[in-house]
Design an enzyme around this catalytic site. Structure first.
Site, PDB file in Angstrom:
ATOM      1  N   GLY A  49       0.868  -1.050  -0.107  1.00 35.82           N
ATOM      2  CA  GLY A  49       0.065   0.029   0.040  1.00 35.82           C
ATOM      3  C   GLY A  49       0.831   1.268  -0.013  1.00 35.82           C
ATOM      4  O   GLY A  49       2.176   1.075   0.091  1.00 35.82           O
ATOM      5  N   GLN A  54       3.180   9.930   1.836  1.00 35.45           N
ATOM      6  CA  GLN A  54       4.310   9.014   1.518  1.00 35.45           C
ATOM      7  C   GLN A  54       5.206   9.606   0.149  1.00 35.45           C
ATOM      8  O   GLN A  54       6.497   9.318   0.133  1.00 35.45           O
ATOM      9  CB  GLN A  54       4.075   7.733   1.316  1.00 35.45           C
ATOM     10  CG  GLN A  54       3.691   6.890   2.703  1.00 35.45           C
ATOM     11  CD  GLN A  54       3.668   5.480   2.611  1.00 35.45           C
ATOM     12  OE1 GLN A  54       2.730   4.876   2.324  1.00 35.45           O
ATOM     13  NE2 GLN A  54       4.808   4.608   3.131  1.00 35.45           N
ATOM     14  N   CYS A 102       6.996  -0.712   6.551  1.00 39.78           N
ATOM     15  CA  CYS A 102       6.402   0.370   5.871  1.00 39.78           C
ATOM     16  C   CYS A 102       7.484   1.065   4.922  1.00 39.78           C
ATOM     17  O   CYS A 102       8.777   0.908   5.354  1.00 39.78           O
ATOM     18  CB  CYS A 102       6.207   1.431   6.797  1.00 39.78           C
ATOM     19  SG  CYS A 102       5.204   2.909   6.146  1.00 39.78           S
ATOM     20  N   LEU A 103       7.184   1.317   3.776  1.00 39.34           N
ATOM     21  CA  LEU A 103       8.178   1.900   2.870  1.00 39.34           C
ATOM     22  C   LEU A 103       8.666   3.007   3.379  1.00 39.34           C
ATOM     23  O   LEU A 103       9.856   3.526   2.861  1.00 39.34           O
ATOM     24  CB  LEU A 103       7.369   1.969   1.493  1.00 39.34           C
ATOM     25  CG  LEU A 103       6.878   0.825   0.731  1.00 39.34           C
ATOM     26  CD1 LEU A 103       6.032   1.302  -0.497  1.00 39.34           C
ATOM     27  CD2 LEU A 103       8.236  -0.207   0.286  1.00 39.34           C
ATOM     28  N   HIS A 144      -3.431   0.325   8.162  1.00 37.95           N
ATOM     29  CA  HIS A 144      -2.129   1.044   8.025  1.00 37.95           C
ATOM     30  C   HIS A 144      -2.154   1.987   7.345  1.00 37.95           C
ATOM     31  O   HIS A 144      -1.587   3.127   7.521  1.00 37.95           O
ATOM     32  CB  HIS A 144      -1.086  -0.293   7.641  1.00 37.95           C
ATOM     33  CG  HIS A 144       0.417   0.381   7.490  1.00 37.95           C
ATOM     34  ND1 HIS A 144       1.301  -0.236   8.136  1.00 37.95           N
ATOM     35  CD2 HIS A 144       0.818   1.177   6.427  1.00 37.95           C
ATOM     36  CE1 HIS A 144       2.588   0.468   7.713  1.00 37.95           C
ATOM     37  NE2 HIS A 144       2.198   1.256   6.811  1.00 37.95           N
ATOM     38  N   GLU A 145      -2.807   2.026   6.194  1.00 39.07           N
ATOM     39  CA  GLU A 145      -3.065   3.150   5.139  1.00 39.07           C
ATOM     40  C   GLU A 145      -3.714   4.194   5.844  1.00 39.07           C
ATOM     41  O   GLU A 145      -3.271   5.518   5.677  1.00 39.07           O
ATOM     42  CB  GLU A 145      -3.482   2.781   3.709  1.00 39.07           C
ATOM     43  CG  GLU A 145      -2.761   1.539   3.332  1.00 39.07           C
ATOM     44  CD  GLU A 145      -0.991   1.991   3.017  1.00 39.07           C
ATOM     45  OE1 GLU A 145      -0.646   3.063   2.911  1.00 39.07           O
ATOM     46  OE2 GLU A 145      -0.232   0.828   3.277  1.00 39.07           O
ATOM     47  N   HIS A 148      -1.768   6.287   8.233  1.00 40.85           N
ATOM     48  CA  HIS A 148      -0.812   7.340   7.320  1.00 40.85           C
ATOM     49  C   HIS A 148      -1.534   8.610   6.968  1.00 40.85           C
ATOM     50  O   HIS A 148      -0.793   9.518   7.234  1.00 40.85           O
ATOM     51  CB  HIS A 148      -0.494   6.772   6.098  1.00 40.85           C
ATOM     52  CG  HIS A 148       0.865   5.900   6.113  1.00 40.85           C
ATOM     53  ND1 HIS A 148       2.015   6.196   6.444  1.00 40.85           N
ATOM     54  CD2 HIS A 148       1.142   4.796   5.701  1.00 40.85           C
ATOM     55  CE1 HIS A 148       3.104   5.261   6.483  1.00 40.85           C
ATOM     56  NE2 HIS A 148       2.214   4.032   5.806  1.00 40.85           N
TER      57      HIS A 148
HETATM   58 NI    NI Z   1       3.227   2.423   5.435  1.00 42.60          NI
END
Ligand code: NI
Length: 191
Positions: A49, A54, A102-103, A144-145, A148
């Site tokens: 995701g 991000q 997480c990226l 999670h998304e 963010h």
């Molecule tokens: Ni993430």
């Protein structure tokens, strides 16, 4: 479409609350291009995701897709899903401990509790409303998304800091036990 650089932890944009997107804004070529770029960036990075924060944009948009992801091979598949103005609410009190990465937090994973069953309301990229129940690791990905977009990182939800691990040490010491436990969980609750 373009692959955009991913902002990493410490950048204030990851700590800001993203703003709701209006119907007109969502239909604009600029926002449609932003969504295309987010999809391409998520895929290029191998993420499950990606939220707009991000890539440095504070609109309330995230993209999700899981298709035999090498970063998370135990995750059930999720077809490409664009969520605009998502609202994610727990349906009951049941939680599960998930090891996440997480990226925007390169190199690190940690264990945190997520709700097992959530109600998810959002608009898709065409502005159509959706109201769905999501379960299991898929519910975790939506949480999670959505986090963010509220300026929350998985790091904030890790209550036991001794669970932090690099991906290398996760593979070496923790993956087998986690995958065994979470595979049983996925088989029990579905997605
Ligand atoms: Ni993430």
């Amino acid at each position: 479409m373009s692959v955009l650089p991913i902002v990493t932890v410490g950048h204030p944009v990851l700590r800001a609350r993203a703003e709701e997107v209006s119907a007109d804004e969502l239909a604009s070529p600029e926002v449609q291009r932003l969504i295309d770029d987010m999809i391409e960036t998520m895929r290029a990075a191998g993420g499950a995701g990606l939220a707009a924060n991000q890539i440095g944009d504070l609109r309330r948009i995230a993209v999700i897709e899981v298709d035999r992801n090498p970063r998370y091979p135990y995750k059930p598949p999720i077809p490409l899903t664009v969520i605009v103005n998502p609202v994610v609410e727990p349906v009951d009190a049941e939680t599960v401990a998930i090891n996440e990465g997480c990226l925007s937090v390169p190199g690190l994973r940690g264990t945190l509790d997520r709700h097992v069953t959530v109600r998810v309301r959002y608009l898709d990229r065409h502005g159509a409303p959706h109201d769905e129940i999501r379960r299991g690791l898929t519910a975790g990905t939506f949480q999670h998304e959505a986090d963010h977009l509220d300026g929350i990182l998985f790091l904030d939800r890790v209550t036991d800091p001794t669970t932090f691990t690099t991906w290398e040490q996760f593979d070496r010491y923790h993956r087998d036990a986690f995958v065994t436990r979470i595979t049983e969980f996925v088989e029990r609750v579905g997605s």
